[in-house]
Motif scaffolding. Sequence first.
Motif, PDB file in Angstrom:
ATOM      1  N   ARG A  10      -0.774   3.580 -13.315  1.00 39.19           N
ATOM      2  CA  ARG A  10       0.688   2.676 -14.338  1.00 39.19           C
ATOM      3  C   ARG A  10       1.300   1.760 -13.246  1.00 39.19           C
ATOM      4  NH1 ARG A  10       2.500   7.345 -16.901  1.00 39.19           N
ATOM      5  NH2 ARG A  10       4.996   6.640 -16.226  1.00 39.19           N
ATOM      6  N   GLN A  11       1.796   2.365 -12.287  1.00 41.98           N
ATOM      7  CA  GLN A  11       2.710   1.349 -11.073  1.00 41.98           C
ATOM      8  C   GLN A  11       1.726   0.877 -10.556  1.00 41.98           C
ATOM      9  OE1 GLN A  11       4.837   4.588  -8.923  1.00 41.98           O
ATOM     10  NE2 GLN A  11       6.648   4.382 -10.769  1.00 41.98           N
ATOM     11  N   SER A  45       4.802  -3.853   0.037  1.00 42.64           N
ATOM     12  CA  SER A  45       5.130  -3.007  -0.710  1.00 42.64           C
ATOM     13  C   SER A  45       4.259  -2.398  -1.496  1.00 42.64           C
ATOM     14  CB  SER A  45       5.978  -3.579  -1.862  1.00 42.64           C
ATOM     15  OG  SER A  45       6.923  -2.958  -3.190  1.00 42.64           O
ATOM     16  N   PHE A  46       3.003  -2.540  -1.798  1.00 43.70           N
ATOM     17  CA  PHE A  46       2.101  -2.329  -2.455  1.00 43.70           C
ATOM     18  C   PHE A  46       1.993  -1.093  -1.753  1.00 43.70           C
ATOM     19  CE2 PHE A  46      -2.730  -1.461  -3.421  1.00 43.70           C
ATOM     20  CZ  PHE A  46      -2.593  -0.802  -4.973  1.00 43.70           C
ATOM     21  N   TYR A  47       1.938  -1.091  -0.224  1.00 44.79           N
ATOM     22  CA  TYR A  47       1.262  -0.013   1.062  1.00 44.79           C
ATOM     23  C   TYR A  47       2.570   0.791   0.586  1.00 44.79           C
ATOM     24  CZ  TYR A  47       0.601   2.252   5.659  1.00 44.79           C
ATOM     25  OH  TYR A  47       0.624   3.291   6.475  1.00 44.79           O
ATOM     26  N   ASN A  48       3.765   0.774   1.121  1.00 41.26           N
ATOM     27  CA  ASN A  48       4.418   1.627   0.952  1.00 41.26           C
ATOM     28  C   ASN A  48       4.559   2.346  -0.395  1.00 41.26           C
ATOM     29  OD1 ASN A  48       5.449   0.715   3.441  1.00 41.26           O
ATOM     30  ND2 ASN A  48       6.706  -0.768   2.909  1.00 41.26           N
ATOM     31  N   LEU A  49       4.049   2.018  -1.428  1.00 35.40           N
ATOM     32  CA  LEU A  49       3.973   2.368  -2.485  1.00 35.40           C
ATOM     33  C   LEU A  49       3.209   3.785  -3.033  1.00 35.40           C
ATOM     34  CD1 LEU A  49       5.122   2.984  -6.037  1.00 35.40           C
ATOM     35  CD2 LEU A  49       3.534   0.992  -6.352  1.00 35.40           C
ATOM     36  N   TRP A  50       2.008   3.222  -2.179  1.00 30.74           N
ATOM     37  CA  TRP A  50       0.535   4.100  -2.146  1.00 30.74           C
ATOM     38  C   TRP A  50       1.375   4.876  -1.197  1.00 30.74           C
ATOM     39  CZ3 TRP A  50      -1.819   5.154   2.293  1.00 30.74           C
ATOM     40  CH2 TRP A  50      -3.180   6.314   1.833  1.00 30.74           C
ATOM     41  N   LEU A  51       1.764   4.560   0.103  1.00 34.14           N
ATOM     42  CA  LEU A  51       1.780   6.135   1.177  1.00 34.14           C
ATOM     43  C   LEU A  51       3.328   6.415   0.640  1.00 34.14           C
ATOM     44  CD1 LEU A  51       1.458   7.067   4.007  1.00 34.14           C
ATOM     45  CD2 LEU A  51       2.921   4.973   4.804  1.00 34.14           C
ATOM     46  N   LEU A  52       4.225   6.554  -0.205  1.00 35.37           N
ATOM     47  CA  LEU A  52       4.636   7.359  -1.162  1.00 35.37           C
ATOM     48  C   LEU A  52       4.616   7.790  -1.966  1.00 35.37           C
ATOM     49  CD1 LEU A  52       8.727   7.624  -1.354  1.00 35.37           C
ATOM     50  CD2 LEU A  52       8.174   5.922  -2.635  1.00 35.37           C
ATOM     51  N   GLN A  53       3.441   8.053  -2.611  1.00 32.65           N
ATOM     52  CA  GLN A  53       2.784   8.709  -4.063  1.00 32.65           C
ATOM     53  C   GLN A  53       1.855   9.611  -2.872  1.00 32.65           C
ATOM     54  OE1 GLN A  53       1.186   5.667  -5.810  1.00 32.65           O
ATOM     55  NE2 GLN A  53       2.567   4.988  -7.686  1.00 32.65           N
ATOM     56  N   HIS A  54       1.165   9.083  -2.134  1.00 35.34           N
ATOM     57  CA  HIS A  54       0.186  10.062  -1.751  1.00 35.34           C
ATOM     58  C   HIS A  54       1.592  10.993  -0.547  1.00 35.34           C
ATOM     59  CE1 HIS A  54      -3.006  11.388   1.029  1.00 35.34           C
ATOM     60  NE2 HIS A  54      -2.473  11.109   1.825  1.00 35.34           N
ATOM     61  N   LYS A  55       1.847  10.972  -0.024  1.00 37.98           N
ATOM     62  CA  LYS A  55       2.517  11.716   0.479  1.00 37.98           C
ATOM     63  C   LYS A  55       3.962  12.758  -0.230  1.00 37.98           C
ATOM     64  CE  LYS A  55       2.520  10.569   4.789  1.00 37.98           C
ATOM     65  NZ  LYS A  55       2.417  11.219   6.220  1.00 37.98           N
ATOM     66  N   GLY A  72       6.840  14.928   6.486  1.00 36.59           N
ATOM     67  CA  GLY A  72       8.307  14.475   4.928  1.00 36.59           C
ATOM     68  C   GLY A  72       8.135  13.025   4.636  1.00 36.59           C
ATOM     69  N   LEU A  73       7.978  12.070   4.203  1.00 33.50           N
ATOM     70  CA  LEU A  73       7.765  11.665   2.983  1.00 33.50           C
ATOM     71  C   LEU A  73       6.738  10.160   3.968  1.00 33.50           C
ATOM     72  CD1 LEU A  73      10.041  12.293  -0.102  1.00 33.50           C
ATOM     73  CD2 LEU A  73       7.392  12.932   0.185  1.00 33.50           C
ATOM     74  N   GLY A  74       7.158   9.814   5.100  1.00 32.94           N
ATOM     75  CA  GLY A  74       6.415   8.946   5.340  1.00 32.94           C
ATOM     76  C   GLY A  74       7.716   7.354   5.601  1.00 32.94           C
ATOM     77  N   THR A  75       8.911   8.090   5.775  1.00 29.81           N
ATOM     78  CA  THR A  75       9.938   6.840   6.056  1.00 29.81           C
ATOM     79  C   THR A  75      10.047   6.350   6.793  1.00 29.81           C
ATOM     80  OG1 THR A  75      11.518   9.006   3.879  1.00 29.81           O
ATOM     81  CG2 THR A  75      12.396   6.723   5.585  1.00 29.81           C
ATOM     82  N   PHE A  76       9.346   6.517   8.166  1.00 32.41           N
ATOM     83  CA  PHE A  76       9.003   6.274   9.369  1.00 32.41           C
ATOM     84  C   PHE A  76       8.455   4.899   9.120  1.00 32.41           C
ATOM     85  CE2 PHE A  76       7.272   5.383  13.270  1.00 32.41           C
ATOM     86  CZ  PHE A  76       8.970   4.495  14.258  1.00 32.41           C
TER      87      PHE A  76
END
Length: 130
Positions: A10-11, A45-55, A72-76
């Motif tokens: 959905r996101q 932002s879409f890349y960051n969303l994908w990365l956060l969901q993947h991590k 971690g969750l890829g904050t850096f």
Amino acid sequence: MSDFENMIIRQRKWMLYLLAVLVLGTVFTSHPRIFNSLLLGASVSFYNLWLLQHKTNAFGKTVAETGKARGGLGTFSRLAASILAVLIALRFEETFHIIAVVIGIVSSYFIMALDGIVQFIKHNKSKNPQ
């Protein structure tokens, strides 16, 4: 399919809709600088969303399998991508507007919040039909 996977789909779908609207705004409006900036920020932002969901998915699987939290969750990485977008906006000021880039960068958080609110309302309506 799990609730988490449904939420991810959905996101991402709503982010792709937003990116499509921003592309149309860039092409068909008289404010291409603003829409270029929003598009740059929303792309990051879409890349960051994908990365956060993947991590997050990988983190959950690791904890479920081993019982220990590793990594971690890829904050850096997400912060570096956002800084890169801001630096691009600062370098090409004639093409990008810095405030619009920052608004675009936080657009995935608006999408996540909106998705959470909609799902909360749907859950409560199905729980308490009147």
